[in-house]
Enzyme design. Structure first.
Site, mmCIF file in Angstrom:
data_model
loop_
_atom_site.group_PDB
_atom_site.id
_atom_site.type_symbol
_atom_site.label_atom_id
_atom_site.label_comp_id
_atom_site.label_asym_id
_atom_site.label_seq_id
_atom_site.Cartn_x
_atom_site.Cartn_y
_atom_site.Cartn_z
ATOM 1 N N SER A 137 0.830 -1.211 0.000
ATOM 2 C CA SER A 137 0.000 0.000 0.000
ATOM 3 C C SER A 137 0.869 1.267 0.000
ATOM 4 C CB SER A 137 -0.963 -0.033 1.189
ATOM 5 O OG SER A 137 -1.963 0.962 1.068
ATOM 6 N N ASP A 234 -9.919 -4.853 -4.578
ATOM 7 C CA ASP A 234 -9.359 -3.857 -3.664
ATOM 8 C C ASP A 234 -10.271 -2.634 -3.655
ATOM 9 O OD1 ASP A 234 -7.883 -1.906 -2.318
ATOM 10 O OD2 ASP A 234 -5.973 -2.590 -3.135
ATOM 11 N N HIS A 264 -7.603 -5.498 -0.559
ATOM 12 C CA HIS A 264 -6.498 -4.569 -0.352
ATOM 13 C C HIS A 264 -5.376 -5.148 0.500
ATOM 14 C CE1 HIS A 264 -4.352 -0.823 -0.129
ATOM 15 N NE2 HIS A 264 -4.375 -0.858 1.185
#
Length: 290
Positions: A137, A234, A264
Site C-alpha cells: 500500500s 481492492d 487490499h
C-alpha cells in the site's frame, strides 16, 4: 516505456507451484511464521525519533519490507517473509515508520517525506548491499521513492496493492466545494473500508507535502525488475494504479499480477503464497544473473 505483462502465475511461479512450493518453504513454515521471531531493536538517529526494527542476517540480495499507512512490522505478510528469508538464508529487515508501531513519534505529525527519510535511513545504515524492497500500500509508494533516490541499493521491487500518489489523487478528485469545506476545516477526514481502523484524518499541510512526492505525472526512473501484485476487489486502492505505475516505470522487466479475488490487505493464505513465490522467483533471477 516498459511493456506490461498480465500473468497468472505462469513462468517461474507455475514451476514452483507445481512442485509444491519452494523446497525450503513448507506449508508448516508459512503457518509457523510467528515462531522464533527476530528480536526488536531500536535505531537511534540524531534529532530524529528512534526506529524499531527486526533484522535477520543472511546473504544477498536482502529483502526489506515496507508496511502500509497505520500498519506495522508485525503483520502476517511481514512475518511470513521473515520465515521465508530464514529458510533460504537471505537477509531480511522489517521496521516501523516514525509514529507507527514500536517506533517513536506521532502518526499524525508524519508526512510522506518523513517516512521516505525513514526508508532511506534503513537502506543507508541498517542493511548491506542491494535489497528487494517489498512495499504494501503506502509502502509501495515509498519503495518507488526510495528506489529513485537509492538505485544502487535497489535490486528489485515488489509492490502489493501499491498506493502511489493515491491520497493526493483521491483528494484532488473531490469537488471544489468539498475541498473548500475541508480547507476551511483544516483537515480531511477519510473513512476506511475497515471499521476497526475508524477514520483517517489528514491535515492540509500533509496533503500539500505529499504532492511533492507524486510519481505518476512523468516517467519513473527505475530500471530494476519490478513486480506489482494487486487484487481486483481492492476497495481502498484501485488496481489500475498498479497498471499506471507499470506503464511509467522505465524498466524493461515489469510484470503486473492481478488476483481476481484479492482485496487490499492481500493477507489471505494464497495471497501470501503468491507474494513469497514472486520474491523467490526474483531471488533466483538475480542470483542467476550474478
Amino acid at each position: 516505456m516498459a511493456a506490461v505483462a498480465l500473468r497468472s502465475c505462469r513462468r517461474g511461479l507455475s514451476q514452483i507451484l507445481s512442485n509444491g512450493g519452494p523446497a525450503a518453504l513448507s506449508s508448516q513454515r508459512l503457518e509457523g511464521a510467528r515462531r522464533h521471531k527476530s528480536t526488536v531493536q531500536y535505531a537511534s538517529r540524531p534529532d530524529l525519533p528512534k526506529l524499531a526494527y527486526r533484522r535477520v542476517k543472511g546473504k544477498s540480495p536482502g529483502v526489506l519490507f515496507l508496511p502500509g499507512y497505520g500498519s506495522n512490522m508485525n503483520g502476517q505478510k511481514a512475518e511470513a517473509l521473515e520465515e521465508f528469508c530464514k529458510s533460504l538464508g537471505h537477509s531480511y529487515l522489517r521496521f516501523d515508520y516514525t509514529g507507527h508501531g514500536a517506533s517513536e513519534g506521532v502518526l499524525s505529525e508524519g508526512t510522506i517525506g518523513t517516512w521516505k527519510k525513514d526508508v532511506l535511513y534503513v537502506l543507508d545504515e541498517l542493511v548491506e548491499g542491494p535489497q528487494i524492497m517489498v512495499g504494501s500500500s503506502l509502502g509501495g509508494w515509498l519503495m518507488l521513492l526510495a528506489a529513485i533516490a537509492r538505485p544502487e541499493k535497489t535490486a528489485a521491487l515488489v509492490g502489493i496493492s501499491t498506493a502511489a500518489d493515491h491520497i493526493v489523487t483521491v483528494y484532488n478528485s473531490l469537488s471544489l466545494e468539498a475541498r473548500k469545506v475541508f480547507e476551511e476545516k483544516g483537515a480531511w477526514t477519510l473513512p476506511t473500508k475497515h471499521p476497526e481502523e475508524g477514520l483517517h484524518d489528514f491535515n492540509m499541510d500533509f496533503l500539500k507535502e505529499a504532492e511533492n512526492h507524486c510519481v505518476l505525472q512523468s516517467p519513473i526512473p527505475i530500471t530494476c525488475p519490478v513486480r506489482l501484485i494487486h487484487g481486483l476487489k481492492d476497495e481502498d486502492v484501485p488496481w489500475h494504479i498498479s497498471m499506471q505505475v507499470a506503464e511509467r516505470i522505465l524498466s524493461a522487466d515489469v510484470d503486473v499480477i492481478l488476483r481476481r479475488q484479492g482485496q487490499h490487505r492481500m493477507s489471505e493464505r494464497d495471497d501470501i503464497k503468491l507474494m513469497v513465490y514472486t520474491i523467490d522467483d526474483l531471488i533466483d533471477k538475480l542470483t542467476t544473473l550474478v
